[in-house]
Design a protein around this motif. Structure first.
Motif, PDB file in Angstrom:
ATOM      1  N   GLY A 122       0.919  -0.978   0.161  1.00 11.54           N
ATOM      2  CA  GLY A 122       0.281  -0.515   0.141  1.00 11.54           C
ATOM      3  C   GLY A 122       0.875   1.200   0.029  1.00 11.54           C
ATOM      4  N   ASN A 123       2.299   1.156   0.630  1.00 13.03           N
ATOM      5  CA  ASN A 123       2.379   2.517   0.790  1.00 13.03           C
ATOM      6  C   ASN A 123       3.320   2.645  -0.241  1.00 13.03           C
ATOM      7  N   LEU A 124       3.987   1.586  -1.484  1.00 14.14           N
ATOM      8  CA  LEU A 124       4.399   1.901  -2.299  1.00 14.14           C
ATOM      9  C   LEU A 124       3.400   2.182  -3.302  1.00 14.14           C
ATOM     10  N   LEU A 125       2.053   1.991  -3.978  1.00 15.48           N
ATOM     11  CA  LEU A 125       1.221   2.291  -3.831  1.00 15.48           C
ATOM     12  C   LEU A 125       0.840   3.535  -4.023  1.00 15.48           C
ATOM     13  N   MET A 126       1.249   4.618  -2.472  1.00 22.79           N
ATOM     14  CA  MET A 126       0.832   5.670  -2.688  1.00 22.79           C
ATOM     15  C   MET A 126       2.270   6.204  -3.034  1.00 22.79           C
ATOM     16  N   ALA A 127       3.534   5.866  -3.129  1.00 21.47           N
ATOM     17  CA  ALA A 127       4.436   6.229  -3.905  1.00 21.47           C
ATOM     18  C   ALA A 127       4.323   7.022  -5.174  1.00 21.47           C
ATOM     19  N   SER A 128       3.609   5.540  -5.591  1.00 19.82           N
ATOM     20  CA  SER A 128       3.443   5.620  -7.209  1.00 19.82           C
ATOM     21  C   SER A 128       2.974   7.133  -7.165  1.00 19.82           C
ATOM     22  N   VAL A 129       1.586   6.785  -6.302  1.00 19.60           N
ATOM     23  CA  VAL A 129       0.923   8.259  -6.278  1.00 19.60           C
ATOM     24  C   VAL A 129       1.214  10.124  -6.297  1.00 19.60           C
ATOM     25  N   GLY A 130       1.973  10.117  -5.035  1.00 19.14           N
ATOM     26  CA  GLY A 130       3.208  11.239  -5.508  1.00 19.14           C
ATOM     27  C   GLY A 130       4.107  11.210  -6.233  1.00 19.14           C
ATOM     28  N   PHE A 131       4.496  10.249  -6.696  1.00 21.53           N
ATOM     29  CA  PHE A 131       5.950  10.863  -7.950  1.00 21.53           C
ATOM     30  C   PHE A 131       4.736  11.156  -9.609  1.00 21.53           C
ATOM     31  N   SER A 132       3.716  10.373  -9.505  1.00 24.68           N
ATOM     32  CA  SER A 132       2.651  10.690 -10.224  1.00 24.68           C
ATOM     33  C   SER A 132       2.505  12.421 -10.769  1.00 24.68           C
ATOM     34  N   PHE A 133       1.988  12.649  -9.060  1.00 25.11           N
ATOM     35  CA  PHE A 133       1.744  14.512  -8.891  1.00 25.11           C
ATOM     36  C   PHE A 133       3.602  15.056  -9.483  1.00 25.11           C
ATOM     37  N   ILE A 134       3.837  14.464  -9.362  1.00 25.39           N
ATOM     38  CA  ILE A 134       5.494  15.023  -8.833  1.00 25.39           C
ATOM     39  C   ILE A 134       5.618  15.378 -10.722  1.00 25.39           C
ATOM     40  N   PHE A 135       5.787  13.779 -11.436  1.00 23.11           N
ATOM     41  CA  PHE A 135       6.426  13.981 -13.066  1.00 23.11           C
ATOM     42  C   PHE A 135       5.318  14.314 -14.003  1.00 23.11           C
ATOM     43  N   SER A 136       3.943  14.127 -13.406  1.00 26.88           N
ATOM     44  CA  SER A 136       2.600  14.027 -14.714  1.00 26.88           C
ATOM     45  C   SER A 136       2.800  15.461 -14.949  1.00 26.88           C
ATOM     46  N   TRP A 137       2.991  16.498 -14.692  1.00 27.06           N
ATOM     47  CA  TRP A 137       2.496  18.042 -15.237  1.00 27.06           C
ATOM     48  C   TRP A 137       3.938  18.226 -16.150  1.00 27.06           C
ATOM     49  N   MET A 138       5.177  17.767 -15.265  1.00 22.69           N
ATOM     50  CA  MET A 138       6.524  18.335 -16.059  1.00 22.69           C
ATOM     51  C   MET A 138       6.077  17.524 -17.645  1.00 22.69           C
ATOM     52  N   ILE A 193      -3.582   9.918 -13.825  1.00 19.29           N
ATOM     53  CA  ILE A 193      -4.596  10.063 -13.905  1.00 19.29           C
ATOM     54  C   ILE A 193      -5.501   9.275 -12.797  1.00 19.29           C
ATOM     55  N   PRO A 194      -6.406   7.839 -14.483  1.00 19.04           N
ATOM     56  CA  PRO A 194      -6.906   7.405 -13.356  1.00 19.04           C
ATOM     57  C   PRO A 194      -6.023   6.229 -12.080  1.00 19.04           C
ATOM     58  N   SER A 195      -4.787   6.305 -12.526  1.00 18.20           N
ATOM     59  CA  SER A 195      -3.659   5.297 -11.963  1.00 18.20           C
ATOM     60  C   SER A 195      -3.871   5.901 -10.395  1.00 18.20           C
ATOM     61  N   ILE A 196      -2.940   7.191 -10.550  1.00 17.64           N
ATOM     62  CA  ILE A 196      -3.546   8.232  -9.317  1.00 17.64           C
ATOM     63  C   ILE A 196      -5.083   7.733  -8.089  1.00 17.64           C
ATOM     64  N   ILE A 197      -5.826   7.492  -8.849  1.00 18.07           N
ATOM     65  CA  ILE A 197      -7.331   7.410  -8.328  1.00 18.07           C
ATOM     66  C   ILE A 197      -6.690   6.633  -8.284  1.00 18.07           C
ATOM     67  N   ILE A 198      -7.046   5.407  -8.685  1.00 17.78           N
ATOM     68  CA  ILE A 198      -6.905   3.648  -8.901  1.00 17.78           C
ATOM     69  C   ILE A 198      -6.032   3.345  -7.382  1.00 17.78           C
ATOM     70  N   SER A 199      -4.767   3.485  -7.347  1.00 15.56           N
ATOM     71  CA  SER A 199      -3.379   3.764  -6.650  1.00 15.56           C
ATOM     72  C   SER A 199      -4.308   3.760  -4.839  1.00 15.56           C
ATOM     73  N   VAL A 200      -4.922   5.330  -4.971  1.00 21.72           N
ATOM     74  CA  VAL A 200      -5.286   5.917  -3.898  1.00 21.72           C
ATOM     75  C   VAL A 200      -6.526   4.457  -2.796  1.00 21.72           C
ATOM     76  N   LYS A 201      -7.712   4.836  -3.701  1.00 17.47           N
ATOM     77  CA  LYS A 201      -8.651   3.322  -3.572  1.00 17.47           C
ATOM     78  C   LYS A 201      -8.128   2.421  -2.715  1.00 17.47           C
ATOM     79  N   LEU A 202      -7.321   1.454  -3.888  1.00 16.18           N
ATOM     80  CA  LEU A 202      -6.614   0.285  -3.625  1.00 16.18           C
ATOM     81  C   LEU A 202      -5.525   0.158  -2.484  1.00 16.18           C
ATOM     82  N   ALA A 203      -4.816   1.078  -2.235  1.00 16.00           N
ATOM     83  CA  ALA A 203      -4.058   1.425  -1.261  1.00 16.00           C
ATOM     84  C   ALA A 203      -4.480   1.350   0.179  1.00 16.00           C
ATOM     85  N   LYS A 204      -6.086   1.628   0.048  1.00 18.51           N
ATOM     86  CA  LYS A 204      -6.276   1.125   1.468  1.00 18.51           C
ATOM     87  C   LYS A 204      -6.637  -0.727   1.771  1.00 18.51           C
TER      88      LYS A 204
END
Length: 904
Positions: free
Chosen positions: A502-518, A834-845
């Motif tokens: 779960g923590n790894l999935l939340m890490a992917s969410v964090g990196f997604s927010f960091i890298f996606s806009w660049m 975007i769906p990866s972020i949403i699904i990762s947050v949901k699945l990390a729970k």
């Protein structure tokens, strides 16, 4: 750029062409040159030395081509409008001087701007969406982080348990796996496009190398090709010289063949008359001549005997008359008998007078001369004279042929001298050196290009690694979460492996927010640049629409109609375009045709003026063949024919011969006369008178025996030798027909001579014109071959189109398509984040260890919420006591839930 134009001009000079404005085409003024007859023989000029160019300006992308097609299809959806040729032309022409001040507000500029916006509408919409993504994703990420820090947006470490929790977890896991797979595909596409650019660097070097080698081959082969063109003039010249050397056979033979249709039948008719009709007469004359010669010999004998016989008969008649005049015949009975005998004295005379026959010596002499005349040989002389037409033509054109040969050698020297008047060797040497130096300079940049490409490759790999990092956390999170998940564990009692997932999935969410806009910023930038280059440059370059813009009149300069001829020849009014030049070079035509050099360097005009010069035209026009000197019969032969017709045998008195031959020698038979004289003597009384009469009878018998009998035998011999009567009758008939037959032969031959001397002039002129047109046709073949070779085989400019095609392949296929594929794959990744972020947050729970959980009390049918520690407070929970493995410290939800069953 200036250097390349100089190179182009050098290539033009290498074509061996120059202006021939000072030369005039005099041949066109000749009537004979207006219509050229195709020669009987087609000349073989061989093949111009050809060069095989190495460059194959063709690119087959292979498997990655599927991605290129997908990108093209996507760009077509974004920008389905056709290439805005008219819009670009108007914008360039109206704004050629630059837009200043309030020019933007002009209606025409506003209209053009609106049209440009409409054309770019798809790019504008997607660019705006991309910019929004770039701007809002960091903001959303920041808000998401702040919200989770405040235990909202899923930040509270409590999971509400639901009956369908396992289904949701499975759904989220499957969706995330699918999304991650697509993310992996997208990043793989981007990496493949990135790697394709690096892989094609070597192909770019190959294109550079082969194109330069092709340009060198182009320059090196051109002089040899031009020398070959000028050398092949010898082929046409040698053929013309061969025809001139055989002008007797070619021209004279054709004249002979044309006249043969009328002359030979006339000669055949004359020969037939001499062999069929005249020969029959000659045979009759030959037989008659032999008979007349025999008759002449016999007549000499008869004439000699006739003289003696006549003298003998006269003497005997005188003696007998004297006897009958005696007195004894005056007595009574005797007188009657004497008178009777006296009355028969006139019978003692010659019946045939051979001395009165006409002399046949002159006709015999004429017959002898005529029989010596060979009429068939006279006609054969006519054949021979007519067959001598080639020699007569050769003799009459001897001086013209010599003069024409001199002019042909002169023209050949002028053509060769023309190709040698330019310093081609130094120009080609300088051009080859320039290409060599250029290749060295380009190759000197290869290390820097490789280094820059390496940096580019590293940068793109780093960009891809941003997505790969997210993918790594996603797959690791899924792996750890799936492997560490215990279906019997409660949210607060999940294991370390599941919690790590779960923590790894939340890490992917964090990196997604960091890298996606660049990443989206890179995608938008490359999309705008690469997409517009593809639509505005590569596509019109592929279908050659871009050439139409460049070739638009007055496009580059308002005072210059056409761009290319203005640069090459400083004459923008020449109808030469880059598109037409590219088409000709693409078809591997010659540079002479591609650049329309005939407008400035008209080699064909020079060649025509050289080959068809006025002196040669004058000589051609002076060719004249006169057959009036041809004689089928010499004067001697004509005299022989006249003599043959006038032998004189028709003037002989054939009837006199026949009459005299059919007469007897004497008027009365002398033997009968002697016997009758004895009978009369026996009637007389015996005496001297009786004896005298009997003596006369005896003398008459003696004359008959000695003179008449030999003459009669001679006449029988003549009749027996040749049936003189019949021969004379045949000769009499022949003598009437012979002058007519011989005159017909004579007239037939004279008609043929008149035909050759007068009526054959049009045949001679016609065949002479054909021969001259054949000669001119050989030159026409040469000039047409030179024209065709200059247009298609000499200085074939395929390297020029190859350069353009190579630039298109390198710029569009290697770079632009790869760049577009890169942003296409990377853009898909950005969208899928975007769906990866949403699904990762949901699945990390479902994987992370919660601080609190839902507890359902069956007895009270309520849920107790809050911290609970059994050992601390000593509270015995009947529900939870059945799960001794649970932790003692738990969170409880704010809402109730159904009682938990063991089989959940």
């Amino acid at each position: 750029m200036d250097m390349w134009w100089k190179v182009g001009l050098v290539l033009v000079m290498c074509s061996g062409l120059t202006s021939s404005e000072a030369r005039e085409e005099h041949w066109d003024s000749s009537p004979r040159s207006m219509v050229l007859r195709v020669p009987v023989e087609t000349l073989d000029f061989g093949f111009v030395p050809s060069v095989v160019y190495e460059t194959h300006a063709y690119y087959e992308p292979g498997p990655i081509g599927v991605l290129f097609h997908m990108v093209h299809a996507f760009l077509y959806v974004v920008q389905p409008n056709p290439f805005p040729k008219d819009l670009i032309v108007k914008m360039v022409q109206q704004n050629m001087g630059g837009i200043k001040g309030n020019d933007y507000k002009k209606p025409e500029n506003v209209v053009l701007l609106l049209q440009a916006i409409y054309y770019e509408l798809g790019f504008i919409v997607l660019t705006v969406l991309g910019v929004i993504f770039v701007l809002f994703v960091p903001i959303v990420g920041l808000c998401f982080c702040v919200c989770r820090c405040c235990e909202n947006c899923g930040g509270e470490m409590h999971q509400r348990q639901k009956k369908n929790g396992d289904c949701l977890r499975g759904f989220y896991m499957a969706t995330l796996i699918t999304t991650s797979v697509f993310l992996a595909v997208g990043v793989t596409v981007a990496y493949a496009a990135n790697q394709n650019i690096t892989n094609q660097i070597k192909s770019t070097r190959r294109f550079v190398s082969t194109n330069i080698r092709d340009l060198k081959s182009f320059a090196n082969y051109t002089p040899a090709q031009i020398d070959y063109l000028s050398a092949q003039y010898t082929t046409a010249k040698n053929k013309v010289l061969s025809d001139l050397d055989n002008i007797g056979t070619l021209l004279g033979g054709q004249i002979h063949n044309q006249l043969e249709r009328e002359v030979v039948p006339a000669l055949d008719n004359a020969l037939r008359m001499t062999t069929v009709k005249v020969e029959g007469a000659i045979k009759a004359m030959r037989e008659t001549k032999e008979a007349l010669e025999s008759v002449t010999t016999s007549l000499e004998i008869l004439q000699e005997g006739t003289g003696r016989l006549q003298n003998s008969l006269q003497s005997e008649r005188a003696s007998l008359s004297n006897t009958l005049n005696d007195r004894a015949c005056s007595n009574g009975d005797v007188t009657h008998t004497c008178n009777t005998i006296h009355g028969t004295l006139s019978q003692l005379a010659l019946s045939a007078n051979f001395h009165g026959l006409p002399d046949v010596e002159a006709p015999l002499a004429n017959l002898d001369a005529v029989l010596k005349t060979d009429l068939s040989n006279i006609v054969q002389k006519g054949y021979s004279s007519f067959n001598d037409t080639p020699r007569l033509v050769r003799e009459q054109t001897k001086a013209i042929v010599l003069e024409m040969k001199g002019l042909l050698d002169k023209s050949g020297g002028e053509i060769i001298g023309f190709t040698k008047m330019f310093p081609l060797e130094p120009a080609l040497e300088n051009f080859t050196k320039f290409l060599t130096e250029s290749q060295k300079n380009i190759e000197a940049y290869y290390p820097q290009i490789d280094q820059l490409d390496f940096y580019r490759w590293i940068g793109c790999v780093v960009i891809c690694c941003m997505v790969v990092l997210v993918l790594a956390f996603n797959f690791l999170g899924l792996l750890c979460g799936s492997c560490g998940y215990d279906k019997n564990a409660t949210p607060t009692t999940r294991g370390c492996l599941s919690n790590t997932g779960g923590n790894l999935l939340m890490a992917s969410v964090g990196f997604s927010f960091i890298f996606s806009w660049m990443l989206m910023g890179i995608v938008v930038t490359t999309f705008v640049v690469g997409g517009n280059i593809e639509k505005l440059v590569c596509e019109p370059l592929a279908n050659r629409q871009i050439f139409k813009i460049i070739d638009t009149p007055y496009m580059v300069h308002p005072a210059k109609k056409n761009f290319l001829p203005g640069m090459l020849f400083q004459d923008p009014n020449i109808d030469l375009t880059i598109g037409s030049m590219y088409r000709d070079c693409y078809e591997n035509n010659g540079l002479y045709s591609a650049l329309q050099l005939e407008t400035k360097f008209n080699f064909n005009k020079f060649l025509n003026a050289t080959v068809y010069n006025p002196e040669l035209t004058k000589i051609f026009n002076s060719v004249n063949v006169d057959l009036r000197g041809m004689l089928l019969l010499e004067q001697e032969d004509k005299d022989n024919l006249i003599d043959f017709a006038n032998t004189g045998i028709g003037d002989i008195d054939y009837q006199a011969y026949l009459t005299e031959v059919n007469k007897g020698v004497t008027v009365v038979d002398l033997l009968s006369y002697a016997n009758e004289l004895e009978v009369q003597a026996d009637r007389l009384p015996r005496g001297a008178l009786e004896n005298a009469l009997k003596g006369h009878a005896s003398s008459i018998r003696q004359i008959h025996k000695e003179q008449v009998v030999p003459m009669e035998q001679a006449m029988k011999f003549v009749k027996a030798r040749g049936t003189l009567s019949q021969s004379i009758k045949l000769l009499q008939k022949t003598s009437r027909e012979l002058p007519i037959k011989v005159t017909n032969v004579f007239n037939a031959i004279e008609t043929v001579e008149y035909l050759i001397a007068n009526n054959a002039s049009h045949v001679v002129k016609k065949e002479t014109d054909k021969f001259i047109k054949n000669i001119v046709g050989y030159f026409s073949q040469y000039t047409e071959w030179v024209k065709h070779s200059l247009g298609t085989e000499v200085a074939q400019c395929k390297p020029i189109s190859n350069i353009i095609d190579s630039l298109e392949i390198v710029a569009c296929s290697f770079i632009v398509d790869s760049v577009n594929t890169f942003w296409f794959g990377l853009g898909g990744c950005c969208l899928l984040l975007i769906p990866s972020i949403i699904i990762s947050v949901k699945l990390a729970k479902f994987y992370r260890r919660m601080d609190t959980e839902d507890v359902y009390d069956d007895s009270m049918d309520v849920v107790v919420c809050g911290y609970h520690n059994e050992s601390l407070y000593g509270i015995n929970n009947p529900v939870m006591s059945s799960y001794p493995s649970y932790d003692t410290m738990r969170w409880y939800p704010r809402a109730s839930a159904p009682p938990r069953q063991p089989d959940w």
